[in-house]
Design a protein around this motif. Structure first.
Motif, PDB file in Angstrom:
ATOM      1  N   SER A  83       0.818  -1.225   0.000  1.00  0.00           N
ATOM      2  CA  SER A  83       0.000   0.000   0.000  1.00  0.00           C
ATOM      3  C   SER A  83       0.849   1.272   0.000  1.00  0.00           C
ATOM      4  N   TRP A  84       2.036   1.206   0.564  1.00  0.00           N
ATOM      5  CA  TRP A  84       2.851   2.420   0.650  1.00  0.00           C
ATOM      6  C   TRP A  84       3.804   2.581  -0.540  1.00  0.00           C
ATOM      7  N   GLN A  85       3.835   1.574  -1.414  1.00  0.00           N
ATOM      8  CA  GLN A  85       4.715   1.674  -2.604  1.00  0.00           C
ATOM      9  C   GLN A  85       4.019   2.497  -3.689  1.00  0.00           C
ATOM     10  N   PRO A  86       4.652   3.035  -4.670  1.00  0.00           N
ATOM     11  CA  PRO A  86       6.122   3.123  -4.782  1.00  0.00           C
ATOM     12  C   PRO A  86       6.695   4.213  -3.874  1.00  0.00           C
ATOM     13  N   LEU A  87       7.996   4.201  -3.718  1.00  0.00           N
ATOM     14  CA  LEU A  87       8.632   5.177  -2.846  1.00  0.00           C
ATOM     15  C   LEU A  87       8.679   6.554  -3.487  1.00  0.00           C
ATOM     16  N   THR A  88       9.054   6.571  -4.742  1.00  0.00           N
ATOM     17  CA  THR A  88       9.188   7.852  -5.440  1.00  0.00           C
ATOM     18  C   THR A  88       9.215   7.620  -6.945  1.00  0.00           C
ATOM     19  N   GLU A  89       9.296   8.708  -7.685  1.00  0.00           N
ATOM     20  CA  GLU A  89       9.424   8.626  -9.145  1.00  0.00           C
ATOM     21  C   GLU A  89      10.650   9.407  -9.562  1.00  0.00           C
ATOM     22  N   LEU A  90      11.361   8.880 -10.559  1.00  0.00           N
ATOM     23  CA  LEU A  90      12.509   9.621 -11.091  1.00  0.00           C
ATOM     24  C   LEU A  90      12.144  10.172 -12.453  1.00  0.00           C
ATOM     25  N   GLN A  91      12.375  11.456 -12.629  1.00  0.00           N
ATOM     26  CA  GLN A  91      12.125  12.098 -13.912  1.00  0.00           C
ATOM     27  C   GLN A  91      13.444  12.209 -14.640  1.00  0.00           C
ATOM     28  N   ASP A  92      13.511  11.602 -15.806  1.00  0.00           N
ATOM     29  CA  ASP A  92      14.703  11.760 -16.630  1.00  0.00           C
ATOM     30  C   ASP A  92      15.955  11.319 -15.877  1.00  0.00           C
ATOM     31  N   THR A  93      17.074  11.960 -16.134  1.00  0.00           N
ATOM     32  CA  THR A  93      18.314  11.542 -15.479  1.00  0.00           C
ATOM     33  C   THR A  93      18.613  12.374 -14.239  1.00  0.00           C
ATOM     34  N   LYS A  94      17.675  13.238 -13.886  1.00  0.00           N
ATOM     35  CA  LYS A  94      17.866  14.095 -12.710  1.00  0.00           C
ATOM     36  C   LYS A  94      17.825  13.256 -11.433  1.00  0.00           C
ATOM     37  N   CYS A  95      18.831  13.433 -10.590  1.00  0.00           N
ATOM     38  CA  CYS A  95      18.881  12.682  -9.333  1.00  0.00           C
ATOM     39  C   CYS A  95      18.024  13.370  -8.271  1.00  0.00           C
ATOM     40  N   LYS A  96      17.673  12.579  -7.251  1.00  0.00           N
ATOM     41  CA  LYS A  96      16.943  13.146  -6.120  1.00  0.00           C
ATOM     42  C   LYS A  96      17.730  12.858  -4.850  1.00  0.00           C
ATOM     43  N   ARG A  97      17.671  13.785  -3.929  1.00  0.00           N
ATOM     44  CA  ARG A  97      18.317  13.596  -2.635  1.00  0.00           C
ATOM     45  C   ARG A  97      17.333  12.850  -1.739  1.00  0.00           C
ATOM     46  N   CYS A  98      17.639  11.610  -1.450  1.00  0.00           N
ATOM     47  CA  CYS A  98      16.712  10.787  -0.673  1.00  0.00           C
ATOM     48  C   CYS A  98      17.441  10.145   0.490  1.00  0.00           C
ATOM     49  N   GLY A  99      16.666   9.628   1.416  1.00  0.00           N
ATOM     50  CA  GLY A  99      17.289   8.975   2.563  1.00  0.00           C
ATOM     51  C   GLY A  99      16.327   8.077   3.304  1.00  0.00           C
ATOM     52  N   LEU A 100      16.922   7.276   4.183  1.00  0.00           N
ATOM     53  CA  LEU A 100      16.140   6.440   5.094  1.00  0.00           C
ATOM     54  C   LEU A 100      16.382   6.960   6.502  1.00  0.00           C
ATOM     55  N   TYR A 101      15.297   7.193   7.202  1.00  0.00           N
ATOM     56  CA  TYR A 101      15.387   7.846   8.499  1.00  0.00           C
ATOM     57  C   TYR A 101      14.595   7.070   9.549  1.00  0.00           C
ATOM     58  N   GLU A 102      14.877   7.436  10.791  1.00  0.00           N
ATOM     59  CA  GLU A 102      14.126   6.849  11.887  1.00  0.00           C
ATOM     60  C   GLU A 102      13.484   7.989  12.669  1.00  0.00           C
ATOM     61  N   GLU A 103      12.186   7.898  12.789  1.00  0.00           N
ATOM     62  CA  GLU A 103      11.440   8.976  13.438  1.00  0.00           C
ATOM     63  C   GLU A 103      11.801   9.067  14.913  1.00  0.00           C
ATOM     64  N   ASP A 104      11.912  10.293  15.373  1.00  0.00           N
ATOM     65  CA  ASP A 104      12.265  10.513  16.772  1.00  0.00           C
ATOM     66  C   ASP A 104      11.298  11.519  17.378  1.00  0.00           C
ATOM     67  N   THR A 105      10.824  11.219  18.558  1.00  0.00           N
ATOM     68  CA  THR A 105       9.818  12.080  19.152  1.00  0.00           C
ATOM     69  C   THR A 105      10.432  13.313  19.795  1.00  0.00           C
ATOM     70  N   ASP A 110      16.670  10.546  13.275  1.00  0.00           N
ATOM     71  CA  ASP A 110      17.974   9.941  13.016  1.00  0.00           C
ATOM     72  C   ASP A 110      18.077   9.514  11.557  1.00  0.00           C
ATOM     73  N   VAL A 111      19.308   9.539  11.093  1.00  0.00           N
ATOM     74  CA  VAL A 111      19.549   9.223   9.680  1.00  0.00           C
ATOM     75  C   VAL A 111      20.267   7.886   9.552  1.00  0.00           C
ATOM     76  N   PHE A 112      19.642   6.943   8.828  1.00  0.00           N
ATOM     77  CA  PHE A 112      20.368   5.722   8.455  1.00  0.00           C
ATOM     78  C   PHE A 112      21.382   6.072   7.373  1.00  0.00           C
ATOM     79  N   ASP A 113      20.856   6.702   6.343  1.00  0.00           N
ATOM     80  CA  ASP A 113      21.726   7.202   5.285  1.00  0.00           C
ATOM     81  C   ASP A 113      20.940   8.149   4.392  1.00  0.00           C
ATOM     82  N   GLU A 114      21.663   9.078   3.789  1.00  0.00           N
ATOM     83  CA  GLU A 114      21.056  10.022   2.857  1.00  0.00           C
ATOM     84  C   GLU A 114      21.972  10.084   1.651  1.00  0.00           C
ATOM     85  N   TRP A 115      21.411   9.969   0.448  1.00  0.00           N
ATOM     86  CA  TRP A 115      22.269   9.932  -0.743  1.00  0.00           C
ATOM     87  C   TRP A 115      21.506  10.416  -1.957  1.00  0.00           C
ATOM     88  N   GLU A 116      22.228  10.493  -3.067  1.00  0.00           N
ATOM     89  CA  GLU A 116      21.622  10.905  -4.341  1.00  0.00           C
ATOM     90  C   GLU A 116      21.074   9.666  -5.036  1.00  0.00           C
TER      91      GLU A 116
END
Ligand SMILES: *[C@@H]1O[C@H](CO)[C@@H](O)[C@H](O)[C@H]1NC(C)=O
Ligand SMILES: *[C@@H]1O[C@H](CO)[C@@H](O)[C@H](O)[C@H]1NC(C)=O
Length: 229
Positions: A83-105, A110-116
């Motif tokens: 139900s939560w997929q897809p994560l995102t869409e990529l347009q053309d060859t343009k990169c996106k700055r994305c990451g996996l995080y952990e919610e903190d109250t 917190d950041v697992f990792d952030e990358w292009e």
């Protein structure tokens, strides 16, 4: 006269068709959805032994919470249809700055990792891309459409231009074909119309001539030949 009037109209129609194509085509050929194929986290960032709330997010987009990912050192595999997929869409060859995080109250997340995230990362033929960060995570992403999008980018340093150029060439070719068909069709129709008109005029003229002949004969009092003899 007619020909001169027709040409600008043909040109206008071609331009209109081209602009419609141009506005729709980039969206049609260059959007590629990225789904999460699998993930394993190697740690959580919580002090207390509570369940983490892991989410994926690209800059400027909504966060996608991964509801199942609760334990470290557990391999989670997905079908891509959750139900939560897809994560995102990529347009053309343009990169996106994305990451996996952990919610903190209580503090910032917190950041697992952030990358292009780039279409050109999906190099394998099945459109898989493995993102691994030591002691943080190992995630595989799927984007079959990205392979085509990014392939132009892999082979040259002018990555963006390569793929864009391809798309533009395609659009120009389609535009040219459509314009050609429209112009050729119009010219054929116009020529046909012209021929028909000429034939009609000819017929009318002949008829007029015949009638005129009769009138003259009547006026002169000369009937058909049989009368005079
Ligand atoms: C982000 O979330 C808001 C509220 O849930 C929604 O209205 C909006 O369409 C979402 N945007 C995208 C890009 O999904
Ligand atoms: C990460 O996960 C992929 C897919 O399951 C696996 O093939 C790869 O070996 C893993 N890499 C590491 C460094 O654990």
């Amino acid at each position: 006269m007619m020909r001169r009037l027709l040409r600008p109209r043909v040109l206008c129609v071609s331009l209109l068709i081209c602009s419609i194509l141009l506005s729709y085509f980039p969206a049609l050929i260059s959007a590629a959805v990225v789904t999460l194929d699998s993930i394993e986290i190697f740690r959580t960032h919580e002090w207390l032994p509570s369940k983490p709330r892991v989410y994926f997010q690209c800059k400027g987009e909504n966060a996608t919470v991964l509801p199942d990912v609760k334990e470290k050192h557990v391999f989670y595999a997905f079908k891509g249809e959750e139900s939560w997929q897809p994560l995102t869409e990529l347009q053309d060859t343009k990169c996106k700055r994305c990451g996996l995080y952990e919610e903190d109250t209580f503090k910032s997340d917190d950041v697992f990792d952030e990358w292009e995230l780039c279409a050109s990362d999906f190099t394998e033929s099945d459109g898989k891309y493995v993102h691994f960060k030591d002691r943080e995570l190992n995630a595989t992403f799927l984007c079959p459409d990205c392979v085509q999008l990014g392939s132009g980018a892999n082979h040259s340093s002018k990555s963006n231009n390569g793929s864009n150029g391809m798309h533009w060439a395609l659009i120009v070719i389609i535009c040219a074909s459509v314009s050609f068909v429209v112009v050729a069709g119009s010219v054929t129709a116009y020529k046909y119309w012209q021929k028909r008109k000429r034939q009609q005029e000819q017929a009318r003229f002949l008829k007029l001539f015949e009638e005129g002949d009769d009138d003259i004969e009547d006026e002169l009092g000369i009937g058909p030949l049989s009368h005079t003899v």
